[in-house]
Structure formats: C-alpha cells, structure tokens
Design a protein around this motif. Structure first.
Motif, PDB file in Angstrom:
ATOM      1  N   TRP A 280       0.815  -1.218   0.000  1.00  0.00           N
ATOM      2  CA  TRP A 280       0.000   0.000   0.000  1.00  0.00           C
ATOM      3  C   TRP A 280       0.853   1.274   0.000  1.00  0.00           C
ATOM      4  N   LEU A 281       2.117   1.151   0.397  1.00  0.00           N
ATOM      5  CA  LEU A 281       3.030   2.300   0.479  1.00  0.00           C
ATOM      6  C   LEU A 281       2.520   3.373   1.434  1.00  0.00           C
ATOM      7  N   ASP A 282       1.798   2.956   2.464  1.00  0.00           N
ATOM      8  CA  ASP A 282       1.200   3.898   3.414  1.00  0.00           C
ATOM      9  C   ASP A 282       2.070   4.170   4.638  1.00  0.00           C
ATOM     10  N   ILE A 283       3.135   3.413   4.804  1.00  0.00           N
ATOM     11  CA  ILE A 283       4.016   3.614   5.962  1.00  0.00           C
ATOM     12  C   ILE A 283       5.461   3.618   5.482  1.00  0.00           C
ATOM     13  N   ARG A 284       6.232   4.525   6.060  1.00  0.00           N
ATOM     14  CA  ARG A 284       7.633   4.668   5.709  1.00  0.00           C
ATOM     15  C   ARG A 284       8.485   4.860   6.956  1.00  0.00           C
ATOM     16  N   MET A 285       9.781   4.728   6.773  1.00  0.00           N
ATOM     17  CA  MET A 285      10.745   5.055   7.824  1.00  0.00           C
ATOM     18  C   MET A 285      10.470   6.481   8.312  1.00  0.00           C
ATOM     19  N   SER A 286      10.628   6.710   9.603  1.00  0.00           N
ATOM     20  CA  SER A 286      10.438   8.055  10.136  1.00  0.00           C
ATOM     21  C   SER A 286      11.720   8.868  10.031  1.00  0.00           C
ATOM     22  N   ALA A 287      11.558  10.164  10.076  1.00  0.00           N
ATOM     23  CA  ALA A 287      12.724  11.047  10.110  1.00  0.00           C
ATOM     24  C   ALA A 287      13.543  10.810  11.373  1.00  0.00           C
ATOM     25  N   ASP A 288      12.874  10.482  12.461  1.00  0.00           N
ATOM     26  CA  ASP A 288      13.575  10.220  13.728  1.00  0.00           C
ATOM     27  C   ASP A 288      14.475   8.994  13.602  1.00  0.00           C
ATOM     28  N   MET A 289      13.935   7.936  12.997  1.00  0.00           N
ATOM     29  CA  MET A 289      14.737   6.735  12.796  1.00  0.00           C
ATOM     30  C   MET A 289      15.933   7.029  11.890  1.00  0.00           C
ATOM     31  N   GLU A 290      15.701   7.778  10.823  1.00  0.00           N
ATOM     32  CA  GLU A 290      16.818   8.112   9.927  1.00  0.00           C
ATOM     33  C   GLU A 290      17.902   8.878  10.676  1.00  0.00           C
ATOM     34  N   SER A 291      17.506   9.857  11.443  1.00  0.00           N
ATOM     35  CA  SER A 291      18.470  10.693  12.161  1.00  0.00           C
ATOM     36  C   SER A 291      19.317   9.878  13.124  1.00  0.00           C
ATOM     37  N   ILE A 292      18.689   9.004  13.880  1.00  0.00           N
ATOM     38  CA  ILE A 292      19.410   8.264  14.914  1.00  0.00           C
ATOM     39  C   ILE A 292      20.188   7.090  14.326  1.00  0.00           C
ATOM     40  N   LEU A 293      19.557   6.289  13.488  1.00  0.00           N
ATOM     41  CA  LEU A 293      20.266   5.132  12.931  1.00  0.00           C
ATOM     42  C   LEU A 293      21.403   5.557  12.018  1.00  0.00           C
ATOM     43  N   LYS A 294      21.182   6.568  11.208  1.00  0.00           N
ATOM     44  CA  LYS A 294      22.242   7.057  10.322  1.00  0.00           C
ATOM     45  C   LYS A 294      23.385   7.652  11.133  1.00  0.00           C
ATOM     46  N   GLY A 295      23.038   8.385  12.180  1.00  0.00           N
ATOM     47  CA  GLY A 295      24.069   8.981  13.012  1.00  0.00           C
ATOM     48  C   GLY A 295      24.967   7.950  13.666  1.00  0.00           C
ATOM     49  N   TYR A 296      24.364   6.844  14.126  1.00  0.00           N
ATOM     50  CA  TYR A 296      25.136   5.782  14.771  1.00  0.00           C
ATOM     51  C   TYR A 296      25.720   4.792  13.758  1.00  0.00           C
ATOM     52  N   ASN A 297      25.385   4.966  12.477  1.00  0.00           N
ATOM     53  CA  ASN A 297      25.773   3.970  11.463  1.00  0.00           C
ATOM     54  C   ASN A 297      25.370   2.581  11.969  1.00  0.00           C
ATOM     55  N   ASP A 298      24.109   2.462  12.374  1.00  0.00           N
ATOM     56  CA  ASP A 298      23.619   1.282  13.089  1.00  0.00           C
ATOM     57  C   ASP A 298      23.471   0.082  12.154  1.00  0.00           C
ATOM     58  N   PRO A 299      24.146  -1.032  12.472  1.00  0.00           N
ATOM     59  CA  PRO A 299      24.086  -2.220  11.602  1.00  0.00           C
ATOM     60  C   PRO A 299      22.697  -2.853  11.487  1.00  0.00           C
ATOM     61  N   ARG A 300      21.782  -2.504  12.350  1.00  0.00           N
ATOM     62  CA  ARG A 300      20.427  -3.067  12.276  1.00  0.00           C
ATOM     63  C   ARG A 300      19.557  -2.385  11.226  1.00  0.00           C
ATOM     64  N   THR A 301      20.031  -1.280  10.689  1.00  0.00           N
ATOM     65  CA  THR A 301      19.230  -0.495   9.753  1.00  0.00           C
ATOM     66  C   THR A 301      18.748  -1.318   8.571  1.00  0.00           C
ATOM     67  N   ALA A 302      19.615  -2.147   8.015  1.00  0.00           N
ATOM     68  CA  ALA A 302      19.267  -2.907   6.811  1.00  0.00           C
ATOM     69  C   ALA A 302      18.193  -3.951   7.074  1.00  0.00           C
ATOM     70  N   THR A 303      18.043  -4.374   8.319  1.00  0.00           N
ATOM     71  CA  THR A 303      16.965  -5.299   8.676  1.00  0.00           C
ATOM     72  C   THR A 303      15.659  -4.548   8.895  1.00  0.00           C
ATOM     73  N   TYR A 304      15.768  -3.378   9.455  1.00  0.00           N
ATOM     74  CA  TYR A 304      14.582  -2.596   9.789  1.00  0.00           C
ATOM     75  C   TYR A 304      13.941  -1.941   8.565  1.00  0.00           C
ATOM     76  N   PHE A 305      14.773  -1.509   7.612  1.00  0.00           N
ATOM     77  CA  PHE A 305      14.249  -0.711   6.502  1.00  0.00           C
ATOM     78  C   PHE A 305      14.853  -1.130   5.166  1.00  0.00           C
ATOM     79  N   ASP A 306      14.107  -0.858   4.116  1.00  0.00           N
ATOM     80  CA  ASP A 306      14.608  -0.992   2.757  1.00  0.00           C
ATOM     81  C   ASP A 306      15.172   0.364   2.317  1.00  0.00           C
ATOM     82  N   THR A 307      16.092   0.328   1.380  1.00  0.00           N
ATOM     83  CA  THR A 307      16.596   1.594   0.860  1.00  0.00           C
ATOM     84  C   THR A 307      15.532   2.249  -0.028  1.00  0.00           C
ATOM     85  N   SER A 308      15.660   3.534  -0.198  1.00  0.00           N
ATOM     86  CA  SER A 308      14.708   4.311  -0.977  1.00  0.00           C
ATOM     87  C   SER A 308      14.794   3.949  -2.462  1.00  0.00           C
TER      88      SER A 308
END
Length: 526
Positions: A280-308
């Motif tokens: 449905w494309l009705d839900i996406r990664m939040s800006a908060d998640m991007e800010s924190i996971l990207k900042g930490y270079n968090d290895p879990r990101t690839a499991t949690y989200f797909d790339t744009s």
C-alpha cells in the motif's frame, strides 16, 4: 459497553463456531447437530477456543487495514518509529493531532471483543477447576489490556461482565494494581506446576513460540511485571521498586536469552505492516529513525528498513506532521524492511528486559547487575536477535551521535539533530544522560512495536522526537509534548455514557489527547 454485545461479536469469530452468525444464539447453543457440552469439554476444547482470538488480537493480525487503524496510524507514528506519506483526510488526522475517532475505535473495540471478553469467558470456565488455563488467560489479558489503559487511562476492567447498563471505569492506578495481582496469581499457579513436573496442557493452545512451556510463560509474566513496574516509577517509586525486584528475584527470573522473547507465531498471517508498507506504500521510515540510525551507522538499519527507490542506496525517512501535497512526495522513501516480512510478531524482546534492568540498576534497585553491564547486554541481545554484527565496536563508540534530518524534496521539513548522546556508556555522566542512552537503545531495539516505544517516550521524554510542523488539535495537544492519550470513542460514549463519565472523573483532566495519564507525570525522571 454491554457484555451481550461483546459476547455476540466474540462468538462470531470463535474457531468453534461452525455456522453463520445470526440472532438465534439460544438455538445455536443447543443445536443437536453441533458439539454437546460434554464433547466440548474433551481435551479442554470448551476452554481452548477462546485463546486464539486473544493471541491474534493483542496486535491485530488480519485484516491489515484494522491493524493500520488499531496501531499503525497512532502509536507506531507517535513513537517516532514510522511515518505516513499519505495525506489521509486532507492531512488532518492523527499524524497532525486531529484525532480520528473512526480510526481509534478499533484499538478499543478489538481489545474488548477479543482479548477482554475471552479472558472473562475462560475465567468463568476454568477458574478453580483448570487453573493452568486461567493463569494463561490472565497473562494474555494483562499483555493485551495494559496497552489499552496505557492508551486511554481509566478503563473498564474489574467490572467487566457486569449486567448493569452502566459499567463504571477503574482508575489507571486501580487497573495496574489488579494487573500486578493477576500476575501474582498466574506466576504462582504455573510455578507450582513446573515444580511438580506436570506436563503442559497448553501445547495445542499456545500460539507463541513457547510451545506450551509453563516455565517460559512464567518468565514472560515476570518480564511483563518488570515492564509495568518501570512504567509507574515516577508516580509510585516504592511500588515500582518492589514489583521490579520481585520479577527479577523469582526463581525463573526474566528474559535473558533471545529464546525467551515473546512473539506470536502465526501459521497463516504475515505481519500486517509488510502489506501496509510494501503493497500500500502507506508507511515509511520516520525522520527520527533516519536521524538516529544514520548517526550511529547502526548495523540493524538494513533489517529494519529498505533503501529508498527514489534515492537508491540511501535510507530516507519521512517527517511526521508535515504538509502532504500528494502521496508521491514521499512514497518512494524507505519502506519497512525484512523485520516485518515474516509470520512472527514480536511483542516483547529480551533486549527490553536488559534495558529495564539497566534502568532499575541506575535507580539503585537490585537487578542482579550494574547499569552499564545490563545496558551493554541489551545492545548485544538486540544485535543477536537481528543477526547484526559489530556489537562490540558499536558499544564502544563514544563519538557518533544523531545527525540532522534532510528532506531532499521539501527543505522546509529539515531539522537539526535533537539527540546528542553517544552509544558508549559514560560512568561520569549524569543519571539523566545515562537514562537517555538506555531509552534510546531500548527504542532502537524494540522496533517495530510502537505501543511500547510510545509509552516510554511519554514516560521519559526519550529519545527526543522531531515536533510536528502541522498541529490541528485546536490547542488540546501541544506541539512540544505531543499526543499523551486517545480520547474516549463515540461508540463507547453512546453505549456506556455513565461509565465514560466515571472514567473522565478519574482522568484528572479533560477527555482530550493532551491529558496525561496517571503514570505520565510532569515531574523529573530522577
């Protein structure tokens, strides 16, 4: 809320019902071609039928649109986990603090029809006779209904099943006290059976990963007690400490390995978020998640989200509470990843248990470990759960922090980073900074279960979330503090007006989304 209405709805979905739902319930219940009471009692079938609806509706598994309204367009967003690119109702909706009663009613109705009703029915059939089933129903009831009181505050609880036209509400404090007592009953009952070496009668009933194991259910009940204890730490620190230490000190303790975590394992249904995001494309990664996971270079990101798909190779989040001109503005940002593409719905992680203990230790409670050691074990447990590598380096990093959010399509949505803590434990830091580290990592580890994350955010203020840019609450919900609860739904006001009035009287504030719950105080964390 009248019990006969709830009973009728619940009977219609029972797995034991072999006929269509009609008004002729007395005839159906005595149908000579159906199951007799004696036949239903064989292998406890008269009791077991109520468990599947409870398991499947703590979080609604199907249909997906009900989950979307029950949780997806409320606490999953208010927790800072997810955002929607879709401008529902012209952009004036839950995400912009104009709470939609027609959405939020599903949270209330499904909990009462499928969790509370079946807990009540099972109790009537099993209490004092088959107490192992009564114990299991109590644990599931607490797991399902604490989410309801943590959304509304005062609710129908102790008086559920009353034949009266008006059913009074319990205060949230009263609900919590009863839940602690119910966990006492369940833990004592199942522990006794484990000690006696009794074979489990849950095996065919259990839709979790526990396979009917009584000991595993006790550990879950203990960890649930620990969660509820921490929830009330600011309003009743003495009781919080007592309940938390009781959970950890029990002979079976709380979750310590990822085999302990609590998840619903469906033989049929994939996590509904997979459809809501992927189809449905009705839900996406939040800006908060991007800010924190990207900042930490968090290895879990690839499991949690797909790339744009719009920005290949990048993880792009959507800010909540913005002007949405069209779905196409952000629908090609990052969707939710493989974490939801399974038939397993995790409702409590082992990482959470470690972070709860870490916070308890920080407060001076006996949690069988130091705050630092438990904090680091929580991170390790989350990495292990998600199959991520590099936990040791991540834990030691004392440099990286969250980064600014940039919306490449609409720069008016940009914001500097709000969270300035690193991952590495700092023994010299204040308790407030240490708590921010604990809750931030707990927030990351708990994804995608937004209900618990929203409760933690309201209780502690962490992690810091980007404020909405559009607030259509009419002043009832502040942009600074966000949604604190959901107002009582119109269907309940129509069916149980006196009960709702009793709930509002115990709310200690107006029936709006800005009124704080009993445990959600304005006081400091320490």
């Amino acid at each position: 809320m009248k019990l006969n209405k709830i009973a009728k709805a619940a009977i219609c979905i029972s797995l034991l019902t072999a006929v269509g739902c009609t008004g002729d319930f007395e005839d159906i219940n005595t149908n000579p071609n159906g199951f007799t009471p004696k036949e239903l009692e064989q292998d406890f079938n008269n009791i077991k039928g109520g468990f599947a609806p409870m398991f499947n509706n703590i979080q609604v598994l199907t249909p997906e649109w009900v989950y979307q309204l029950q949780q997806g367009l409320s606490c999953d967003i208010w927790s800072g986990y997810m955002a929607t690119p879709t401008g529902f109702a012209g952009g004036i909706n839950n995400t912009t603090y104009s709470l939609v009663d027609g959405w939020n009613v599903f949270n209330w109705d499904y909990a009462y029809k499928y969790v509370m009703f079946n807990a009540y029915d099972i109790a009537n059939k099993s209490k004092g006779k088959y107490d192992q089933f009564y114990a299991l129903s109590l644990i599931l009831k607490v797991e399902g209904m604490h989410r309801v009181t943590d959304t509304w505050g005062p609710i129908i609880y102790s008086k559920f099943g009353s034949p009266e036209t008006t059913i009074p509400y319990d205060s949230q404090e009263e609900v919590y006290n009863q839940m602690f007592a119910e966990l006492d009953t369940a833990v004592a009952e199942l522990t006794k059976r484990v000690d006696a070496g009794e074979p489990s009668t849950f095996v065919s009933t259990d839709l979790s990963a526990y396979g009917g194991d009584y000991k595993a259910w006790v550990k879950f009940a203990n960890t649930l007690r620990l969660r509820l204890a921490m929830r009330i730490v600011k309003v009743n620190p003495t009781l919080a400490k007592t309940q938390a230490e009781k959970a950890v000190a029990h002979k079976f303790g709380v979750f310590t390995t990822n085999a302990d975590l609590f998840k619903i394992v469906s033989p049929v249904y994939t996590n509904p978020i997979a459809t809501i995001s992927g189809s449905w494309l009705d839900i996406r990664m939040s800006a908060d998640m991007e800010s924190i996971l990207k900042g930490y270079n968090d290895p879990r990101t690839a499991t949690y989200f797909d790339t744009s798909t719009q920005f290949p190779g990048q993880y792009k989040g959507v800010r909540t509470g913005i002007a949405i001109n069209g779905k196409g503005d952000h629908q090609d940002f990052s969707g939710i990843g493989s974490v939801v593409r399974s038939k397993e719905i995790v409702l409590m992680t082992t990482a959470e248990a470690y972070f709860l203990r870490a916070e308890g230790a920080l407060r001076g409670w006996n949690m069988n470990g130091t705050a630092q050691a438990l904090y680091e074990e929580g991170i390790k447990a989350s990495f292990d759960q998600r199959g991520a590598s590099g936990a040791a380096a991540y834990i030691a990093d004392n440099v990286k922090t969250a980064v600014a959010y940039v919306d490449p399509n609409f720069p008016e949505n940009n914001s500097p980073a709000l969270n300035n803590v690193t991952v590495a434990w700092d023994a010299a830091a204040t308790n407030e900074v240490k708590l921010q580290k604990i809750i931030t990592q707990k927030w990351i580890a708990g994804f995608p279960e937004g209900q618990e994350a929203w409760s933690d955010y309201r209780r502690t203020g962490y992690p810091k979330l980007f404020p909405v840019l559009k607030n259509y609450s009419g002043g009832t919900i502040t942009t600074q503090f966000g949604v604190r609860r959901i107002n009582y739904v119109t269907s309940e006001k129509a069916a149980n007006a006196g009960g709702v009035a009793s709930g509002i009287a115990k709310l200690n504030g107006p029936d709006t989304g800005g009124t704080r719950l009993w445990w959600d105080t304005t006081g400091p964390n320490f």
